[in-house]
Design an enzyme around this catalytic site. Structure first.
Site, PDB file in Angstrom:
ATOM      1  CG  ASP A 170      -2.683   4.070  -1.602  1.00  0.00           C
ATOM      2  OD1 ASP A 170      -3.392   4.001  -2.629  1.00  0.00           O
ATOM      3  OD2 ASP A 170      -2.701   3.199  -0.712  1.00  0.00           O
ATOM      4  CB  SER A 229      -0.955  -0.044   1.191  1.00  0.00           C
ATOM      5  OG  SER A 229      -1.849   1.017   1.109  1.00  0.00           O
ATOM      6  CG  HIS A 230       0.245   3.691   3.327  1.00  0.00           C
ATOM      7  ND1 HIS A 230      -0.626   2.652   3.496  1.00  0.00           N
ATOM      8  CD2 HIS A 230       0.779   3.928   4.534  1.00  0.00           C
ATOM      9  CE1 HIS A 230      -0.631   2.291   4.759  1.00  0.00           C
ATOM     10  NE2 HIS A 230       0.210   3.049   5.422  1.00  0.00           N
ATOM     11  CG  ASP A 251      -6.180   0.983  -1.222  1.00  0.00           C
ATOM     12  OD1 ASP A 251      -5.249   1.808  -1.062  1.00  0.00           O
ATOM     13  OD2 ASP A 251      -6.233  -0.112  -0.627  1.00  0.00           O
ATOM     14  NE  ARG A 252      -3.895   4.175   2.963  1.00  0.00           N
ATOM     15  CZ  ARG A 252      -3.371   4.349   4.165  1.00  0.00           C
ATOM     16  NH1 ARG A 252      -2.819   5.504   4.489  1.00  0.00           N
ATOM     17  NH2 ARG A 252      -3.381   3.374   5.039  1.00  0.00           N
ATOM     18  CE  LYS A 272      -7.654   2.329   1.949  1.00  0.00           C
ATOM     19  NZ  LYS A 272      -7.351   1.052   2.593  1.00  0.00           N
ATOM     20  CG  ASP A 308      -2.835  -0.459  -2.592  1.00  0.00           C
ATOM     21  OD1 ASP A 308      -2.706   0.669  -2.075  1.00  0.00           O
ATOM     22  OD2 ASP A 308      -3.547  -1.350  -2.077  1.00  0.00           O
TER      23      ASP A 308
HETATM   24  C1  G16 Z   1      -5.180  -0.274   5.415  1.00  0.00           C
HETATM   25  C2  G16 Z   1      -6.591  -0.738   5.602  1.00  0.00           C
HETATM   26  C3  G16 Z   1      -7.440   0.406   6.044  1.00  0.00           C
HETATM   27  C4  G16 Z   1      -6.872   1.045   7.292  1.00  0.00           C
HETATM   28  C5  G16 Z   1      -5.445   1.455   7.032  1.00  0.00           C
HETATM   29  C6  G16 Z   1      -4.737   1.972   8.259  1.00  0.00           C
HETATM   30  O1  G16 Z   1      -5.115   0.617   4.357  1.00  0.00           O
HETATM   31  O2  G16 Z   1      -7.112  -1.266   4.406  1.00  0.00           O
HETATM   32  O3  G16 Z   1      -8.722  -0.093   6.269  1.00  0.00           O
HETATM   33  O4  G16 Z   1      -7.622   2.139   7.672  1.00  0.00           O
HETATM   34  O5  G16 Z   1      -4.711   0.360   6.576  1.00  0.00           O
HETATM   35  O6  G16 Z   1      -4.595   0.940   9.144  1.00  0.00           O
HETATM   36  P1  G16 Z   1      -3.701   1.074  10.425  1.00  0.00           P
HETATM   37  O7  G16 Z   1      -4.236   2.258  11.160  1.00  0.00           O
HETATM   38  O8  G16 Z   1      -3.912  -0.224  11.128  1.00  0.00           O
HETATM   39  O9  G16 Z   1      -2.277   1.304   9.969  1.00  0.00           O
HETATM   40  P2  G16 Z   1      -4.056   0.425   3.216  1.00  0.00           P
HETATM   41  O10 G16 Z   1      -4.308   1.559   2.276  1.00  0.00           O
HETATM   42  O11 G16 Z   1      -2.736   0.479   3.914  1.00  0.00           O
HETATM   43  O12 G16 Z   1      -4.334  -0.925   2.645  1.00  0.00           O
END
Ligand code: G16
Length: 544
Positions: free
Chosen positions: A278, A113-114, A282-283, A377, A280
């Site tokens: 981000d 992801s990010h 989704d953000r 998302k 991947d």
């Molecule tokens: C993931 C989850 C999200 C979550 C985020 C932050 O996002 O898919 O639902 O809100 O992590 O999670 P945490 O607060 O546990 O770090 P992504 O975009 O990283 O896949």
């Protein structure tokens, strides 16, 4: 081609977090590490023989190698067909869309992801089920259990395949189709939004926008949708070529990491609209001219304006938000007379509500917004939703947000992250908060009185599953809240997240800087949790 069974030893650390298994690239490169986890995924699934799997990733370092390995393992384990994105590229939302469109058994997405990429960065792997959404907790737990006892995996001995040319071929008995990474997703977007109206807006010569893909996966999607299909000027999309190390950047669309975009939108002669997504895809982050839209407000505003958008014009069934997300969307739900839901952090918790038709829009404070069109998302979807609203309302982002506050009140909101905290210290802090919170009721801190303190527990209204210990909440009698939880996506030490929220109904008091508006709550949070003393850090590393 020979299918081989390779003996292996279990690893003890393959527990998926908030969104799949994320580790340093060097961990994934350990002999058998990736293979063990992939086999643990397959071993936790039932009935996939002869079925179709979708496979792709965000293009980060190790994506291509991992795809070659997974293709050979899928063939040896008896999958019938794999749809793989060209060049190994599939955004998370596109993967979800493809799983749903073609009714596949599931999908594997390679992404952290990010989190930063490159040889010294992070890598990740997540499994999505046949509804297109992240595997629910009971499935990820089964994977973890399997990973602790696995003693062998299956892999086909075969040459690497060409991922760069569209086409169909076989590996052993398994069919592989290298598919266009963008087309299915772009068509879905076109079916939801008024592309004609958005085209008028972005080509009228007045409106200017800047879409920053941060050298991550959305580049090809954004070029196709904004510049080709909607006719925005070439150059609208910046950093649009996915790079294995994201150009050395941190592909997280927030005010800190998307700083180039922020400088443009807050600089001289700023454009009208800016957005980033981000690693991947989704953000999303939404900016107007010298104006930042918090993700919590964005969810509320999309909901309040959904009637203006073709895909949602018949109304919303309900709105769901993760617990730490501000309560702004709840106010819109109340106004619309529809249900609002509060779930734990993690998109997977929205899946059942979406499948059951109970929620249409979902959102999280962590720059995530989406709807029932897929089960993830969706960053570019949120951008298009905003553009559709702007095209219809013919107002600026700032005007739309401030009018929203005037109608519903403003939920001042901020998240403070303390990154790379020593894990033991972070766990101590949360453990002591869990003990303190239930006893705070009635206690006064400055102008605030505690109404409740608890550790959030969620009972899924559809399947009755219970998820406990999802974050410590301290609510005040005026509706303000402080929430503490540890991130489930980091790979280095622990990240403490402090979420702060207060409510301001008076339009005359709605234009403060959030840090100023939340100053007293910030002090109270430190007093209650002893953040500085217990983390050894005197300020947060990231404020959003
Ligand atoms: C993931 C989850 C999200 C979550 C985020 C932050 O996002 O898919 O639902 O809100 O992590 O999670 P945490 O607060 O546990 O770090 P992504 O975009 O990283 O896949």
């Amino acid at each position: 081609m020979v299918s081989k069974t390779i003996q292996t030893q279990p690893f003890t650390d393959q527990k998926p977090g908030t969104s799949g298994l994320r580790k340093k690239v060097s961990v994934f490169q350990k002999p058998h590490y990736l293979e063990n986890f992939v086999q643990s995924i397959f071993d936790s699934l039932q009935g996939y023989q002869g079925q179709t799997l979708v496979l792709g990733g965000d293009g980060r370092y190790y994506n291509r190698q991992a795809i070659q390995t997974i293709l050979k393992m899928a063939a040896a384990n008896g999958f019938g067909r794999v749809l793989v994105g060209q060049g190994g590229i599939l955004s998370t939302p596109a993967t979800s869309a493809i799983i749903r469109k073609y009714g596949t058994f599931g999908g594997i997405i390679l992404s952290a992801s990010h989190n930063p990429g490159g040889p010294d960065g992070d890598f990740g792997i997540k499994y999505n089920i046949d509804n297109g959404g992240p595997a629910p907790e009971k499935v990820t737990e089964a994977m973890y259990q399997r990973s602790k006892e696995i003693d062998s995996y299956k892999i086909l001995e075969a040459p690497d395949v060409n991922l760069d040319t569209l086409g169909k071929f076989n590996i052993g008995d398994m069919a592989v189709e290298v598919i266009d990474s963008v087309a299915d997703y772009a068509e879905l977007m076109q079916s939801l939004f008024d592309f004609d109206r958005i085209r008028e807006l972005v080509t009228n010569g007045q409106f200017r926008m800047c879409i920053d893909s941060l050298h991550a996966v959305t580049g090809p999607y954004a070029h196709n949708i904004f510049e080709e299909r909607l006719g925005a000027p070439q150059g609208t999309v910046t950093n649009g070529t996915p790079l294995e190390d994201f150009g050395g950047g941190h592909p997280d669309p927030n005010l800190v990491y998307a700083h180039d975009l922020v400088e443009i939108l807050f600089g001289e002669n700023a454009p009208d609209f800016g957005a980033a997504s981000d690693g991947d895809g989704d953000r999303n982050m939404i900016l107007g001219r010298r104006f930042f839209v918090t993700p919590s407000d964005s969810l509320a505003i999309l909901a309040a304006n959904a009637k203006l958008v073709p895909g949602y014009s018949s109304g919303l069934a309900g709105i769901a938000r993760s617990m730490p997300t501000s309560q702004a969307a709840d106010r819109v739900a109340k106004h619309l007379g529809i249900e609002s839901y509060e779930t734990p952090t993690g998109w997977k918790f929205f899946g059942n509500l979406l499948d059951a038709g109970r929620a249409t829009l979902c959102g999280e404070e962590s720059f995530g917004t989406g709807s029932n069109h897929i089960r993830e998302k969706d960053g570019l979807w949120a951008v298009l939703f905003w553009l559709n609203i702007l095209a219809v309302r013919q107002q600026s982002v700032e005007q739309i947000v401030t009018e929203h506050w005037q109608t519903y009140g403003r939920n001042y909101y901020s998240r403070h992250d303390y990154e790379e905290v020593d894990s033991d210290r972070a766990n101590n802090l949360i453990t002591s908060l869990r003990a303190i919170a239930p006893n705070l009721k009635g206690k006064r801190y400055g102008s605030y009185e505690v109404e409740y303190g608890d550790d959030f527990s969620y009972t899924d209204p559809i399947d009755g599953s219970i998820s406990q210990k999802q974050g410590v909440r301290i609510g005040f009698t005026d509706g303000s809240r402080i929430v503490f939880r540890l991130s489930g996506t980091g790979t280095q030490g622990a990240t403490l997240r402090l979420y702060l929220e207060s409510y301001e109904p008076d339009p005359a008091k709605q234009n403060l800087d959030p840090q100023q508006a939340l100053a007293e709550l910030i002090t109270i949070a430190d007093e209650i949790a002893q953040i500085r003393a217990l983390t050894g850090m005197d300020k947060p590393t990231v404020i959003t």
